[in-house]
Motif scaffolding. Structure first.
Motif, PDB file in Angstrom:
ATOM      1  N   ASP A 108      83.155  36.580  -6.738  1.00  0.00           N
ATOM      2  CA  ASP A 108      82.059  35.637  -6.478  1.00  0.00           C
ATOM      3  C   ASP A 108      82.650  34.589  -5.528  1.00  0.00           C
ATOM      4  OD1 ASP A 108      80.142  33.643  -6.521  1.00  0.00           O
ATOM      5  OD2 ASP A 108      80.160  33.375  -8.696  1.00  0.00           O
ATOM      6  N   PRO A 109      82.559  34.823  -4.211  1.00  0.00           N
ATOM      7  CA  PRO A 109      83.245  33.939  -3.258  1.00  0.00           C
ATOM      8  C   PRO A 109      82.440  32.671  -2.966  1.00  0.00           C
ATOM      9  CG  PRO A 109      82.121  35.690  -2.082  1.00  0.00           C
ATOM     10  CD  PRO A 109      81.837  35.923  -3.553  1.00  0.00           C
ATOM     11  N   PRO A 110      83.055  31.706  -2.289  1.00  0.00           N
ATOM     12  CA  PRO A 110      82.282  30.550  -1.823  1.00  0.00           C
ATOM     13  C   PRO A 110      81.227  31.026  -0.826  1.00  0.00           C
ATOM     14  CG  PRO A 110      84.661  30.155  -1.593  1.00  0.00           C
ATOM     15  CD  PRO A 110      84.487  31.602  -1.928  1.00  0.00           C
ATOM     16  N   TYR A 111      80.057  30.384  -0.859  1.00  0.00           N
ATOM     17  CA  TYR A 111      78.979  30.738   0.090  1.00  0.00           C
ATOM     18  C   TYR A 111      79.103  29.775   1.271  1.00  0.00           C
ATOM     19  CZ  TYR A 111      77.216  32.110  -4.537  1.00  0.00           C
ATOM     20  OH  TYR A 111      77.096  32.589  -5.819  1.00  0.00           O
ATOM     21  N   GLY A 112      80.050  30.031   2.154  1.00  0.00           N
ATOM     22  CA  GLY A 112      80.316  29.046   3.195  1.00  0.00           C
ATOM     23  C   GLY A 112      80.792  27.770   2.522  1.00  0.00           C
ATOM     24  N   THR A 113      80.319  26.632   3.003  1.00  0.00           N
ATOM     25  CA  THR A 113      80.799  25.338   2.491  1.00  0.00           C
ATOM     26  C   THR A 113      79.842  24.738   1.451  1.00  0.00           C
ATOM     27  OG1 THR A 113      79.730  24.337   4.395  1.00  0.00           O
ATOM     28  CG2 THR A 113      82.085  24.756   4.605  1.00  0.00           C
ATOM     29  N   ASN A 114      79.149  25.605   0.681  1.00  0.00           N
ATOM     30  CA  ASN A 114      78.117  25.079  -0.244  1.00  0.00           C
ATOM     31  C   ASN A 114      78.702  24.167  -1.318  1.00  0.00           C
ATOM     32  OD1 ASN A 114      79.320  27.308  -1.617  1.00  0.00           O
ATOM     33  ND2 ASN A 114      77.547  27.441  -2.974  1.00  0.00           N
ATOM     34  N   LEU A 115      79.943  24.420  -1.762  1.00  0.00           N
ATOM     35  CA  LEU A 115      80.584  23.574  -2.774  1.00  0.00           C
ATOM     36  C   LEU A 115      81.998  23.236  -2.324  1.00  0.00           C
ATOM     37  CD1 LEU A 115      79.716  25.324  -6.195  1.00  0.00           C
ATOM     38  CD2 LEU A 115      78.744  23.206  -5.296  1.00  0.00           C
ATOM     39  N   LYS A 116      82.504  22.094  -2.779  1.00  0.00           N
ATOM     40  CA  LYS A 116      83.888  21.729  -2.461  1.00  0.00           C
ATOM     41  C   LYS A 116      84.784  22.270  -3.574  1.00  0.00           C
ATOM     42  CE  LYS A 116      86.689  19.402   0.250  1.00  0.00           C
ATOM     43  NZ  LYS A 116      86.840  19.779   1.652  1.00  0.00           N
ATOM     44  N   TYR A 117      85.751  23.098  -3.215  1.00  0.00           N
ATOM     45  CA  TYR A 117      86.710  23.594  -4.210  1.00  0.00           C
ATOM     46  C   TYR A 117      88.021  22.842  -4.026  1.00  0.00           C
ATOM     47  CZ  TYR A 117      83.179  27.164  -5.039  1.00  0.00           C
ATOM     48  OH  TYR A 117      82.008  27.800  -5.346  1.00  0.00           O
ATOM     49  N   SER A 118      89.127  23.546  -3.760  1.00  0.00           N
ATOM     50  CA  SER A 118      90.437  22.878  -3.719  1.00  0.00           C
ATOM     51  C   SER A 118      90.613  22.007  -2.479  1.00  0.00           C
ATOM     52  CB  SER A 118      91.550  23.930  -3.742  1.00  0.00           C
ATOM     53  OG  SER A 118      91.446  24.768  -2.597  1.00  0.00           O
ATOM     54  N   GLY A 119      89.882  22.309  -1.403  1.00  0.00           N
ATOM     55  CA  GLY A 119      90.097  21.586  -0.142  1.00  0.00           C
ATOM     56  C   GLY A 119      91.327  22.077   0.609  1.00  0.00           C
ATOM     57  N   LYS A 120      92.021  23.077   0.048  1.00  0.00           N
ATOM     58  CA  LYS A 120      93.223  23.601   0.722  1.00  0.00           C
ATOM     59  C   LYS A 120      92.812  24.298   2.023  1.00  0.00           C
ATOM     60  CE  LYS A 120      95.947  24.433  -3.442  1.00  0.00           C
ATOM     61  NZ  LYS A 120      96.600  25.418  -4.292  1.00  0.00           N
ATOM     62  N   PRO A 121      93.699  24.298   3.017  1.00  0.00           N
ATOM     63  CA  PRO A 121      93.339  24.939   4.284  1.00  0.00           C
ATOM     64  C   PRO A 121      93.030  26.434   4.132  1.00  0.00           C
ATOM     65  CG  PRO A 121      95.606  24.078   4.367  1.00  0.00           C
ATOM     66  CD  PRO A 121      95.014  23.643   3.056  1.00  0.00           C
ATOM     67  N   GLU A 122      93.643  27.084   3.133  1.00  0.00           N
ATOM     68  CA  GLU A 122      93.387  28.529   2.930  1.00  0.00           C
ATOM     69  C   GLU A 122      92.073  28.776   2.199  1.00  0.00           C
ATOM     70  OE1 GLU A 122      95.896  26.765   1.699  1.00  0.00           O
ATOM     71  OE2 GLU A 122      97.810  27.807   1.848  1.00  0.00           O
ATOM     72  N   CYS A 123      91.417  27.716   1.706  1.00  0.00           N
ATOM     73  CA  CYS A 123      90.187  27.915   0.921  1.00  0.00           C
ATOM     74  C   CYS A 123      89.058  28.403   1.834  1.00  0.00           C
ATOM     75  CB  CYS A 123      89.771  26.623   0.216  1.00  0.00           C
ATOM     76  SG  CYS A 123      88.245  26.850  -0.736  1.00  0.00           S
ATOM     77  N   ILE A 124      88.493  29.547   1.482  1.00  0.00           N
ATOM     78  CA  ILE A 124      87.419  30.128   2.299  1.00  0.00           C
ATOM     79  C   ILE A 124      86.158  29.269   2.195  1.00  0.00           C
ATOM     80  CG2 ILE A 124      85.952  32.215   2.469  1.00  0.00           C
ATOM     81  CD1 ILE A 124      88.560  33.830   1.937  1.00  0.00           C
ATOM     82  N   GLY A 125      86.088  28.447   1.158  1.00  0.00           N
ATOM     83  CA  GLY A 125      84.987  27.487   1.018  1.00  0.00           C
ATOM     84  C   GLY A 125      85.042  26.353   2.027  1.00  0.00           C
ATOM     85  N   GLU A 126      86.099  26.298   2.828  1.00  0.00           N
ATOM     86  CA  GLU A 126      86.190  25.303   3.909  1.00  0.00           C
ATOM     87  C   GLU A 126      85.619  25.868   5.214  1.00  0.00           C
ATOM     88  OE1 GLU A 126      87.574  22.033   3.649  1.00  0.00           O
ATOM     89  OE2 GLU A 126      87.320  22.571   1.540  1.00  0.00           O
ATOM     90  N   LEU A 127      85.273  27.174   5.203  1.00  0.00           N
ATOM     91  CA  LEU A 127      84.815  27.819   6.441  1.00  0.00           C
ATOM     92  C   LEU A 127      83.295  27.888   6.484  1.00  0.00           C
ATOM     93  CD1 LEU A 127      87.389  30.792   6.555  1.00  0.00           C
ATOM     94  CD2 LEU A 127      87.559  28.542   7.653  1.00  0.00           C
ATOM     95  N   ASP A 128      82.737  27.467   7.583  1.00  0.00           N
ATOM     96  CA  ASP A 128      81.289  27.430   7.772  1.00  0.00           C
ATOM     97  C   ASP A 128      80.758  28.859   7.942  1.00  0.00           C
ATOM     98  OD1 ASP A 128      78.696  27.069   8.740  1.00  0.00           O
ATOM     99  OD2 ASP A 128      79.239  25.243   9.816  1.00  0.00           O
ATOM    100  N   ALA A 129      79.791  29.240   7.103  1.00  0.00           N
ATOM    101  CA  ALA A 129      79.269  30.626   7.157  1.00  0.00           C
ATOM    102  C   ALA A 129      78.447  30.881   8.418  1.00  0.00           C
ATOM    103  CB  ALA A 129      78.438  30.908   5.909  1.00  0.00           C
ATOM    104  N   ARG A 130      78.158  29.819   9.189  1.00  0.00           N
ATOM    105  CA  ARG A 130      77.446  30.054  10.454  1.00  0.00           C
ATOM    106  C   ARG A 130      78.411  30.520  11.537  1.00  0.00           C
ATOM    107  NH1 ARG A 130      74.949  24.330  11.147  1.00  0.00           N
ATOM    108  NH2 ARG A 130      77.069  23.928  10.443  1.00  0.00           N
ATOM    109  N   LYS A 131      79.702  30.499  11.207  1.00  0.00           N
ATOM    110  CA  LYS A 131      80.703  30.892  12.215  1.00  0.00           C
ATOM    111  C   LYS A 131      81.398  32.183  11.798  1.00  0.00           C
ATOM    112  CE  LYS A 131      81.341  26.268  13.831  1.00  0.00           C
ATOM    113  NZ  LYS A 131      82.055  25.048  13.585  1.00  0.00           N
TER     114      LYS A 131
END
Ligand SMILES: C[S@@+](CC[C@H](N)C(=O)[O-])C[C@H]1O[C@@H](n2cnc3c(N)ncnc32)[C@H](O)[C@@H]1O
Length: 254
Positions: A108-131
């Protein structure tokens, strides 16, 4: 809300009645973005046997591990920032696991940047799903899942589309495109979301006034790592997803 009765779903429309089943909880209700445990229970009931190994590479508060334990399956969970004592720290694109050991995988991955998780650079939740970078990163997660899965085993990915800054991002459809590069996609289930925020009048007013739709469902995509005939040219070609279904499939965002 009372706990749902656990029953095997038989259609492709699932409406989960609550986040947890039974008297306790699976994963953590304090964790924003936890997977409804009833969804994972249904998958393990259908695709695994007692004693099987279930792997979740983005395991967060450990919902998959708790459900696996309840059902007598072995669970291994990873996350960049674990929120469960048994979840180990690792990047989902580089799991500390042998090849072809998992009987089932769930993510169950992050849906783009919908929620803030660890904020680590490797966090896929930091990546915009429009890109493209979001889909490139998720493509690597799917490749890593392919590596650790036993031939013939199944997996599930649970994801929601995004409407952001007046733009629709069809993440579910894009994931199907990524998955068919390596796997056989075996089904597509719609899981109706029972989100408290969807009940709030101001969200509905904004959706009407700004002319967009609130997200009412999540995609549950089911896939299988196909068994390869030992004598086939595909097997001789390297034993990686690129050596099998990827060939001749064209190019997408990821
Ligand atoms: C939707 S949450 C998963 C929730 C989990 N299934 C549960 O029920 O608690 C997504 C998770 O992905 C993790 N994550 C993001 N990028 C990651 C990466 N590169 N490797 C591993 N985990 C990652 C986040 O830390 C977050 O915990």
């Amino acid at each position: 809300m009372p706990s749902p009765t656990l029953s095997l779903q038989t259609t492709t429309l699932w409406e989960y009645p609550s986040q947890h089943y039974g008297k306790g909880e699976q994963g953590s209700s304090d964790y924003r973005g936890a997977t409804p445990s009833w969804v994972i229970w249904n998958l393990l009931q259908r695709y695994t046997q007692p004693g099987d190994l279930v792997v979740d590479p983005m395991c967060g508060s450990g919902t998959t591990l708790d459900v696996a334990k309840d059902m007598g399956r072995l669970g291994i969970g990873f996350d960049l920032q674990p929120h469960h004592p048994k979840v180990k720290e690792a990047d989902a694109r580089d799991l500390p696991m042998e090849d072809e050991v998992a009987d089932f995988v769930f993510v169950d991955p992050p849906y783009g940047t919908n929620l803030k998780y660890s904020g680590k650079p490797e966090c896929i939740g930091e990546l915009d799903a429009r890109k493209d970078e979001y889909f490139e990163a998720m493509g690597k997660v799917f490749e890593e899942l392919w590596r650790v899965m036993k031939p013939g085993s199944h997996g599930g990915v649970f994801v929601c589309d995004v409407w952001k800054r007046k733009e629709f991002v069809p993440i579910g459809a894009q994931f199907i495109y990524l998955l068919v590069q390596a796997f056989k996609v075996v089904d597509h289930i719609t899981v109706v979301r029972k989100s408290k925020s969807l009940e709030q009048g101001n969200y509905h007013k904004a959706a009407e006034e700004t002319n967009y739709f609130l997200r009412g469902f999540s995609h549950l995509l089911l896939f299988q790592k196909e068994e390869v005939d030992a004598d086939s040219p595909e097997k001789k070609g390297g034993g990686s997803p690129r050596g099998s279904r990827r060939q001749g499939r064209g190019r997408g965002r990821g």
